[in-house]
Design a protein around this motif. Sequence first.
Motif, PDB file in Angstrom:
ATOM      1  N   CYS A   6       0.982  -1.100   0.036  1.00 38.82           N
ATOM      2  CA  CYS A   6       0.109  -0.225   0.028  1.00 38.82           C
ATOM      3  C   CYS A   6       0.793   1.191   0.020  1.00 38.82           C
ATOM      4  CB  CYS A   6      -0.785  -0.065   1.114  1.00 38.82           C
ATOM      5  SG  CYS A   6      -2.018   1.437   1.286  1.00 38.82           S
ATOM      6  N   TYR A   8       0.001   4.240   1.040  1.00 40.01           N
ATOM      7  CA  TYR A   8      -0.151   5.339   1.927  1.00 40.01           C
ATOM      8  C   TYR A   8       0.501   5.319   3.202  1.00 40.01           C
ATOM      9  CZ  TYR A   8      -4.393   6.198  -1.045  1.00 40.01           C
ATOM     10  OH  TYR A   8      -5.123   6.452  -2.072  1.00 40.01           O
ATOM     11  N   CYS A   9      -0.102   4.854   4.275  1.00 40.59           N
ATOM     12  CA  CYS A   9       0.583   5.061   5.622  1.00 40.59           C
ATOM     13  C   CYS A   9       1.721   4.089   5.957  1.00 40.59           C
ATOM     14  CB  CYS A   9      -0.512   5.174   6.757  1.00 40.59           C
ATOM     15  SG  CYS A   9      -0.729   3.568   7.514  1.00 40.59           S
ATOM     16  N   VAL A  11       1.831   1.778   7.836  1.00 39.17           N
ATOM     17  CA  VAL A  11       1.617   0.530   8.641  1.00 39.17           C
ATOM     18  C   VAL A  11       2.409  -0.420   7.481  1.00 39.17           C
ATOM     19  CG1 VAL A  11       0.144  -1.174   9.071  1.00 39.17           C
ATOM     20  CG2 VAL A  11      -0.347   1.147   9.721  1.00 39.17           C
ATOM     21  N   GLY A  12       2.234  -0.104   6.327  1.00 36.22           N
ATOM     22  CA  GLY A  12       2.944  -0.894   5.171  1.00 36.22           C
ATOM     23  C   GLY A  12       2.148  -2.298   4.723  1.00 36.22           C
ATOM     24  N   CYS A  13       0.759  -2.158   4.471  1.00 39.36           N
ATOM     25  CA  CYS A  13       0.092  -3.268   4.312  1.00 39.36           C
ATOM     26  C   CYS A  13       0.310  -3.987   2.905  1.00 39.36           C
ATOM     27  CB  CYS A  13      -1.389  -2.840   4.308  1.00 39.36           C
ATOM     28  SG  CYS A  13      -2.111  -2.470   6.104  1.00 39.36           S
ATOM     29  N   LEU A  40      -7.351  -4.431   5.087  1.00 32.97           N
ATOM     30  CA  LEU A  40      -7.026  -3.199   4.497  1.00 32.97           C
ATOM     31  C   LEU A  40      -7.870  -2.137   5.270  1.00 32.97           C
ATOM     32  CD1 LEU A  40      -6.656  -3.890   0.717  1.00 32.97           C
ATOM     33  CD2 LEU A  40      -4.790  -3.359   2.141  1.00 32.97           C
ATOM     34  N   CYS A  41      -7.601  -0.990   5.273  1.00 30.35           N
ATOM     35  CA  CYS A  41      -8.450   0.139   5.869  1.00 30.35           C
ATOM     36  C   CYS A  41      -9.268   0.625   4.616  1.00 30.35           C
ATOM     37  CB  CYS A  41      -7.656   1.229   6.370  1.00 30.35           C
ATOM     38  SG  CYS A  41      -6.621   2.216   5.348  1.00 30.35           S
ATOM     39  N   LYS A  43      -9.027   3.466   2.964  1.00 29.92           N
ATOM     40  CA  LYS A  43      -8.187   3.840   1.955  1.00 29.92           C
ATOM     41  C   LYS A  43      -7.345   3.099   1.065  1.00 29.92           C
ATOM     42  CE  LYS A  43      -5.770   6.502   4.807  1.00 29.92           C
ATOM     43  NZ  LYS A  43      -6.515   6.531   6.029  1.00 29.92           N
ATOM     44  N   GLY A  44      -6.886   1.898   1.538  1.00 30.50           N
ATOM     45  CA  GLY A  44      -5.996   0.924   0.981  1.00 30.50           C
ATOM     46  C   GLY A  44      -7.329   0.059   0.019  1.00 30.50           C
ATOM     47  N   HIS A 169      -3.508   5.299  11.245  1.00 29.12           N
ATOM     48  CA  HIS A 169      -2.971   3.836  10.963  1.00 29.12           C
ATOM     49  C   HIS A 169      -4.170   2.812  11.478  1.00 29.12           C
ATOM     50  CE1 HIS A 169       0.360   6.647  12.083  1.00 29.12           C
ATOM     51  NE2 HIS A 169       0.883   6.169  10.995  1.00 29.12           N
ATOM     52  N   PRO A 170      -4.982   2.901  10.536  1.00 27.42           N
ATOM     53  CA  PRO A 170      -6.410   2.045  10.851  1.00 27.42           C
ATOM     54  C   PRO A 170      -6.052   0.369  10.906  1.00 27.42           C
ATOM     55  CG  PRO A 170      -6.603   3.558   9.149  1.00 27.42           C
ATOM     56  CD  PRO A 170      -5.349   3.489   9.108  1.00 27.42           C
ATOM     57  N   VAL A 171      -5.156   0.011   9.939  1.00 26.99           N
ATOM     58  CA  VAL A 171      -5.052  -1.524  10.370  1.00 26.99           C
ATOM     59  C   VAL A 171      -4.420  -1.922  11.748  1.00 26.99           C
ATOM     60  CG1 VAL A 171      -3.682  -3.425   9.212  1.00 26.99           C
ATOM     61  CG2 VAL A 171      -5.101  -2.136   7.868  1.00 26.99           C
TER      62      VAL A 171
HETATM   63 FE1  SF4 Z   1      -2.560   1.491   3.398  1.00 29.53          FE
HETATM   64 FE2  SF4 Z   1      -4.736   1.778   5.417  1.00 29.53          FE
HETATM   65 FE3  SF4 Z   1      -2.854  -0.381   5.702  1.00 29.53          FE
HETATM   66 FE4  SF4 Z   1      -2.140   2.333   5.915  1.00 29.53          FE
HETATM   67  S1  SF4 Z   1      -3.438   0.920   7.216  1.00 29.53           S
HETATM   68  S2  SF4 Z   1      -0.895   0.932   4.896  1.00 29.53           S
HETATM   69  S3  SF4 Z   1      -3.491   3.320   4.492  1.00 29.53           S
HETATM   70  S4  SF4 Z   1      -4.103  -0.102   3.892  1.00 29.53           S
END
Ligand code: SF4
Length: 861
Positions: A6, A8-9, A11-13, A40-41, A43-44, A169-171
């Motif tokens: 991912c 975005y943030c 967390v690195g999903c 995934l959140c 956004k992801g 950092h939703p996940v």
């Molecule tokens: Fe992407 Fe959301 Fe995971 Fe952050 S928490 S890496 S934005 S999916």
Amino acid sequence: MVHTTCPYCGVGCGIVAGPDGRGGASIEGDKEHPANRGRLCSKGAALGETLSLEDRLLYPEIDGRRVSWDTALDKVASGLREIIAKHGPDAVAFYVSGQLLTEDYYAANKLIKGFLGTANIDTNSRLCMASSVAGHKRAFGSDTVPGRYEDFEQADLVVLVGSNLAWCHPVLFQRLEAAKRERPQMKVVVIDPRRTETCDIADLHLALAPGSDVALFNALLVELKRRGVVASDFVEGHTNGLDAALAAAIGNVDVCDLPLGDVAIFFDWFCTTEKTVTLYSQGVNQSSAGTDKVNAILNCHLLTGRIGRLGTGPFSITGQPNAMGGREVGALSNTLAAHMDFALADVERVGRFWKSPRMASKPGLKAVDLFEAVGRGEIKAIWIMATNPVASLPNADAVRAALQSCELSIVSEAIRASDTVDACRVRLPALAWAEKDGTVTSSERSISRQRPFLPPPGEARQDWWILSQVARRLGHSAAFGWNGVADIFREHAALSAFENNGVRDFDIGEQAVIDDDAYEALQPFTWGKSRFFSDGAFYHPDRRARFVATPARAPLNAPDTERPLRLNTGRMRDQWHTMTRTGKSVRLAGHRAEPTVEMNPGDAATRGLQNGDIAEVASSWGRAALRVQLSDAMRPGEIFVPMHWTAQVSRAGRINGAVNPAVDPVSGQPELKHTPVDTMRIDVQWHGTILARRPIMLPDIAYWTRIKGSGFDAYLLAGEEPLAAARQKLSAAIRATNPGPWLDGEAGVGTVIGDGVLEAAMILGETRDETARDRLTPFMAMGRLTVEQRNVLLHGGDAADRGGEICACFGVSTASVTAAIAGGATSLDGVGAATKAGANCGSCRPEIRALLRAARTRQAA
Ligand code: SF4
């Protein structure tokens, strides 16, 4: 299917992308990836909606004209060469980004520090976690994140400081939430001036006065010592400086403005819970005392020896997907490469490794200072890569003016429509997430591959290629003769091990010999020890950690009678940075559609403001025009404004124009969360909503914001001129680009219906009509309107008020969730069964819980 990461943030999903052959792709969480295990959140999960080529920069441009790559690269190379020859290497600068992949980052850093001879390169990660880097280095002798994500799950006490984990950092929040569900005895403490969605799972929320974190953790240090909660062997055997830190820590916790009983509970839990993790983020880092805040936290973990063991430790969580990769390659102006600094031995070592003709020998300018130097004309060439400083730096209007006056302003960017691209002369089209190839490092030191799954569009090229082409034109073909990203990764890995012998934490030397196939197949791996410092081996020359004396001090710019409010800036759940990608997603637009100023009802009443009004937020540096949102989650005297809106999508929602440029004296990180401001009503005469299939050139009005709809743009507007004049100007603007006759309906409705299809619709009125967008949207999806549909559109009917979207994954509105609760759903699972809301990524669960709580409170009353 392509396994990638991912963008975005931090967390690195892991993500599994399935290209559809038409430029799109399915997106799913990677069940094998250690960061997210398939989660995934919002956004992801919506990444598939951001892949279109709309708004992409696809060809090189100079002064707005398309040119060939050769012309653009020649211009950049000759411009840099001439400016350096005339003014010296410190007259050039790069400003890069945590969006860059490690290989791109490495190439930028090598070119400027090793071959142009200046360290004037800084990264937008300066805005995100520079204080953590500085704090780590002061305490540990290295920029080391000691722990892992699983430590949150294993801890008995998790302290979240300055972190709205649920939205940012939703996940990781979901992992913490699940762990707490399994072990309800786990305690969660949130320390944040705002009551955020993260407080949803908190056993205790300390809404401390902004900027008083150091005082709180100093008092905790003193209390730990007083109660004998000291890891004596660890402190004596592996640390220095405790006495000085304790002496500086003595002070008064009253400045935190907290109920003393709550402070006592927090201290008691911290004193009695061995497995404690303290996670901190931008609320700690983005401060003029950010580095001291970090060290005040680290001091408590060093005193108790709670570091480097399962379920313990301080943990800095980064905002960006590759902030950590940037730290590894040394893309901060005060670091060199591979976690080395500007000590003479490091400069010589890196110079030998790179075979550098012209090594930078001293740190360069940090982000805020760097753009001020551009503004003063001392830096005459700046090359910006993958970031939007005209929107994201503090005092952003001055940044725009600096770029506009700069002799050679260059931007490498995937997006055509950005405030920074508008301000730069040379525009180089870069690849975007779905097309890029390389690696990123997450907040827990896990290196993952980011793999391309779509072909490069137009003439866009990856950043490392652009950089190496310029380097070759400057005569450095051998040093930049890479054939691909695997070559760069191997070189980066080799440098990390070069003359290391265990004196530097970052060492991925074993990767220096992998072949291209192994690089392609690389699985996520964590560099260094699983956990650092359980053995007490720190990275200062004597291998001992340092307690750092952190006397508490007030933020630099204090509110006064003229600017009595404190402006805090931050993020929304469903937007990312300056909305260049998330702004393309219809479902993400549903959550928070407008740039808002959240304020306490008392402060609003004093200023004659009500929910939905338009207000100006003004500081000594600039101003913004925003929609008022009353919130008792805000402390009196403080307001909160999201940082996402730019000049591309709003009249004046770009809040960083008003943010003060004060920085932390050690880290140089800007104080983005503490600007003295005042807020006053803008006396608008009308409010409106426009939906239009084709872009509209809006006339100059007090307030507008543009959001994505399905096949159209939606504009929410308000203005100070009389309603009739506004109606005339706006209908003309709509008709200028949307074909068809104009039809007026009842209740302020106006439409353009061309060939039976609704091309555009407008509703204007003296009061705000919050339901207008929801009412008009279905008509845009109808194709040819029937007579009945046209009548409902123009003369009213019962279209539903959705009350805004709560679940981005399934497009479930607040109204639907409220109806489900009214219909008997009493739990998250019940709401999920009735509406599907919250049943996928989980990002909306805190808001659903809030609705459930509100319903329970209403029932009990
Ligand atoms: Fe992407 Fe959301 Fe995971 Fe952050 S928490 S890496 S934005 S999916």
